[in-house]
Design a protein around this motif. Structure first.
Motif, PDB file in Angstrom:
ATOM      1  N   ASP A 118      81.653  39.496  58.482  1.00 45.03           N
ATOM      2  CA  ASP A 118      81.708  40.208  59.758  1.00 45.03           C
ATOM      3  C   ASP A 118      81.581  41.711  59.506  1.00 45.03           C
ATOM      4  O   ASP A 118      82.453  42.330  58.888  1.00 45.03           O
ATOM      5  CB  ASP A 118      83.036  39.904  60.452  1.00 45.03           C
ATOM      6  N   TYR A 121      84.434  43.859  61.569  1.00 44.83           N
ATOM      7  CA  TYR A 121      85.766  43.260  61.529  1.00 44.83           C
ATOM      8  C   TYR A 121      86.851  44.273  61.868  1.00 44.83           C
ATOM      9  O   TYR A 121      87.817  43.970  62.558  1.00 44.83           O
ATOM     10  CB  TYR A 121      86.017  42.667  60.144  1.00 44.83           C
ATOM     11  N   LYS A 224      82.532  34.188  65.978  1.00 40.80           N
ATOM     12  CA  LYS A 224      83.192  34.114  64.674  1.00 40.80           C
ATOM     13  C   LYS A 224      83.490  32.647  64.391  1.00 40.80           C
ATOM     14  O   LYS A 224      84.420  32.078  64.954  1.00 40.80           O
ATOM     15  CB  LYS A 224      84.489  34.925  64.681  1.00 40.80           C
TER      16      LYS A 224
END
Length: 319
Positions: A118, A121, A224
């Motif tokens: 990610d 994040y 996600k």
């Protein structure tokens, strides 16, 4: 939302992760009118047998170079959804692909090559060196002046489980990983107890297909998703269980400060492993963990387990 993707175009479909995405789409071939791939003349020459098999499975092969805007524009005719699986070296080449997709009357949805760590994040993510290309792609896709009518989805999977368990040997041993053939390993973090969420490459395909089946839940957002969450210690225990139950004697540990030192040295020396070491440090710091994953938003598709990943790795090294 009434939109349903029916005509797909894939970039990077014969690459490492693109092949898994294409396999997943072909498992649901009847759900789509067209599945086309855009590939280079070099691929035609070097992977001829694979392309013949794809044609037999109803895949349309479009030959061209992604730098040829005329060829790309023509390939977009009649396409409503574009999926990119280009490699890290071609990440920024997606900008003209996105611009052309936005200008194509039929294209409504673009999934860039986001599979992996990610890149948003935390606030610190914006400064991580391996993230810079993908961050530019996100900024471009979300610029409604440059790209006013194109929906996007970032399928964020975390590290590939298949690669996470055998990275030992691709860089310094202290970076972490498992050598199942020699029964030796290096676990990153305090006692290897740091949690990390992993996704198998097969499941990347499964999760992309599930995303396409749920456009209303997926448009204009980052999903996600992952296969499972585990720890290096749990992976070690599973390797030991599947190799007879005895403790491996050659097991070492790398602390996060030690990993940071290796990371800085790699970047300073220009080592090709520098991005890998940075990513492993991010994973060890918990940069793939979420209070809740988004698998349920796209129908909770079946995903693989740690046990399966270890079994596959043992089969690989022993074949």
């Amino acid at each position: 939302m009434s939109f349903k993707p029916r005509n797909l175009l894939l970039f990077g479909a014969t690459g490492q992760i693109g092949a898994f995405i294409l396999d997943a789409l072909l498992s649901a071939r009847d759900e789509f009118e067209r599945i086309a791939i855009f590939t280079s003349q070099n691929t035609v020459e070097t992977k001829a047998d694979s392309l013949v098999r794809l044609k037999k499975n109803g895949v349309e092969i479009i030959v061209g170079e992604i730098s040829d805007e005329e060829a790309v524009g023509k390939a977009y005719e009649g396409i409503d959804t574009v999926i990119s699986a280009v490699g890290r070296g071609a990440i920024l080449a997606q900008i003209p692909l996105i611009r052309l997709a936005s200008a194509a009357p039929s294209v409504k949805w673009f999934l860039p090559s986001e599979y992996g760590t990610d890149i948003a994040y935390s606030p610190a993510s914006a400064y991580e060196k391996p993230h810079q290309g993908k961050l530019k792609i996100r900024a471009y896709l979300e610029n409604k002046i440059e790209v006013p009518h194109l929906a996007y989805t970032y399928v964020v999977t975390g590290p590939y489980a298949d690669m996470y368990v055998y990275l030992l040997g691709e860089g310094p041993r202290a970076v972490g990983g498992w050598d199942a053939k020699e029964k030796k390993s290096t676990l990153v973090g305090e006692k290897g107890e740091g949690r990390v969420s992993l996704t198998t490459m097969k499941d990347v395909g499964t999760l992309v297909l599930a995303t396409l089946r749920h456009p209303a839940e997926s448009w204009n957002r980052a999903l996600k998703v992952n296969s499972f969450t585990t720890t290096p210690a749990a992976i070690q225990a599973e390797f030991e269980r599947q190799t007879g139950g005895e403790r491996w004697t050659d097991v070492t540990y790398t602390s996060l400060p030690e990993l940071r030192t290796l990371e800085n040295q790699a970047w300073e020396s220009g080592a090709p492993t520098a991005p890998l070491i940075t990513l492993r440090r991010i994973w060890a710091e918990g940069g793939t963990l979420y209070e809740k994953r988004d698998n349920a938003m796209i129908g909770e598709p079946p995903v693989q387990t740690l046990e399966e990943v270890v079994a596959q790795e043992l089969q690989r090294v022993n074949s």
